[in-house]
Every structure is written in C-alpha cells, then in structure tokens.
Design a protein around this motif. Structure first.
Motif, PDB file in Angstrom:
ATOM      1  N   ASN A  51       0.713  -1.355  -0.139  1.00 37.22           N
ATOM      2  CA  ASN A  51      -0.053   0.000   0.087  1.00 37.22           C
ATOM      3  C   ASN A  51       0.805   1.245  -0.124  1.00 37.22           C
ATOM      4  N   SER A  54       1.790   1.627  -3.518  1.00 35.82           N
ATOM      5  CA  SER A  54       0.520   2.373  -4.335  1.00 35.82           C
ATOM      6  C   SER A  54       0.610   3.946  -3.939  1.00 35.82           C
ATOM      7  N   GLN A  55       0.327   4.101  -2.696  1.00 33.53           N
ATOM      8  CA  GLN A  55       0.341   5.630  -2.279  1.00 33.53           C
ATOM      9  C   GLN A  55       1.696   6.295  -2.876  1.00 33.53           C
ATOM     10  N   LYS A  61      -2.856   0.653  -7.870  1.00 35.37           N
ATOM     11  CA  LYS A  61      -4.064   0.000  -7.089  1.00 35.37           C
ATOM     12  C   LYS A  61      -4.768   1.379  -6.556  1.00 35.37           C
ATOM     13  N   ALA A  62      -5.993   0.863  -6.605  1.00 33.63           N
ATOM     14  CA  ALA A  62      -6.995   2.172  -6.329  1.00 33.63           C
ATOM     15  C   ALA A  62      -7.230   1.944  -4.846  1.00 33.63           C
ATOM     16  N   GLY A  63      -7.502   3.079  -4.272  1.00 34.91           N
ATOM     17  CA  GLY A  63      -8.130   3.035  -2.745  1.00 34.91           C
ATOM     18  C   GLY A  63      -6.945   2.674  -1.757  1.00 34.91           C
ATOM     19  N   SER A  64      -5.714   2.715  -2.074  1.00 36.27           N
ATOM     20  CA  SER A  64      -4.516   2.211  -1.296  1.00 36.27           C
ATOM     21  C   SER A  64      -4.604   3.224   0.163  1.00 36.27           C
ATOM     22  N   GLN A  65      -4.917   4.567  -0.138  1.00 36.66           N
ATOM     23  CA  GLN A  65      -4.754   5.507   1.122  1.00 36.66           C
ATOM     24  C   GLN A  65      -5.636   4.766   2.285  1.00 36.66           C
ATOM     25  N   THR A  66      -6.687   4.491   1.682  1.00 40.26           N
ATOM     26  CA  THR A  66      -7.811   3.942   2.880  1.00 40.26           C
ATOM     27  C   THR A  66      -7.346   2.406   3.709  1.00 40.26           C
ATOM     28  N   GLU A  67      -6.836   1.804   2.776  1.00 42.78           N
ATOM     29  CA  GLU A  67      -6.287   0.374   3.092  1.00 42.78           C
ATOM     30  C   GLU A  67      -5.051   0.514   3.691  1.00 42.78           C
ATOM     31  N   GLU A  69      -4.444   3.016   5.476  1.00 43.52           N
ATOM     32  CA  GLU A  69      -4.499   3.465   7.120  1.00 43.52           C
ATOM     33  C   GLU A  69      -5.000   2.221   8.001  1.00 43.52           C
ATOM     34  N   HIS A  70      -5.994   1.623   7.344  1.00 42.90           N
ATOM     35  CA  HIS A  70      -6.356   0.405   8.073  1.00 42.90           C
ATOM     36  C   HIS A  70      -5.119  -0.372   8.484  1.00 42.90           C
TER      37      HIS A  70
END
Length: 106
Positions: A51, A54-55, A61-67, A69-70
């Motif tokens: 992630n 990706s960031q 990869k889409a949505g890596s910032q939210t993932e 953080e999780h």
C-alpha cells in the motif's frame, strides 16, 4: 499520546483479539497459536509495504490510502497482541527501544 489513551488502545486490542479467539474456537475448534498470529501479522506487514508503494504511485492499485491507514492500525494491533501473547509489556518494549536508540544516536 497520554498513558491512559495508550492503555485504552491496548485494552481494546486485547478485547478484540479475545473475540477473534471465540470465532476461531467456533469455526476451527481451537484458537490460533502465537505462531499463526505472527504469520498473520507478517502478511499484514507485507500489505503495508504494498500500500505504501501504491500510495507513492509505484504500484497500480485504487483505494490504497484508505487500506494503508487500516493496515497501519492493524499492524499496531498485531504487535500489541503478539507482545501480550509473548509475555512482553509493549509499553516497556517501546520505551526501552527508544531509550537505547536515543543513547546510540547522541
């Protein structure tokens, strides 16, 4: 971060792990071993790396910032769990590491 805040994070982390133990007993007849917990942590640590890539736009990869953080939160959770299951006080471990490293870097 106050001592009370950190104590609350540790307490909540261990409560959540106990709930997962209940699910493990229900679905598999036994709790995960410490080794299985460590393997799950290592899997999640690898996902932090992916992630981050990706960031930083080095892996598509889409949505890596939210993932990300999780997964960062989940990795801290795993470290708290692994410390407890290994008989180590995580607060002492971090404090000792910081103190030793600060002394080396003076």
């Amino acid at each position: 971060m106050s001592k009370e805040y950190l104590d609350g994070i540790i307490r909540r982390s261990l409560e959540i792990r106990n709930k997962y133990h209940e699910l493990e007993r229900l679905h598999h007849g036994s709790e995960w071993t410490v080794e299985e917990d460590a393997l799950a942590y290592l899997t999640d640590a690898g996902l932090v790396g992916r992630n981050i890539m990706s960031q930083q736009q080095r892996w598509p990869k889409a949505g890596s910032q939210t993932e990300l953080e999780h997964k960062l939160g989940e990795n801290i959770w795993w470290l708290i769990v692994l410390a407890k299951r290994s008989g180590i006080d995580i607060k002492d471990a971090v404090n000792n590491f910081l103190t030793e490293t600060e002394a080396i870097l003076k």
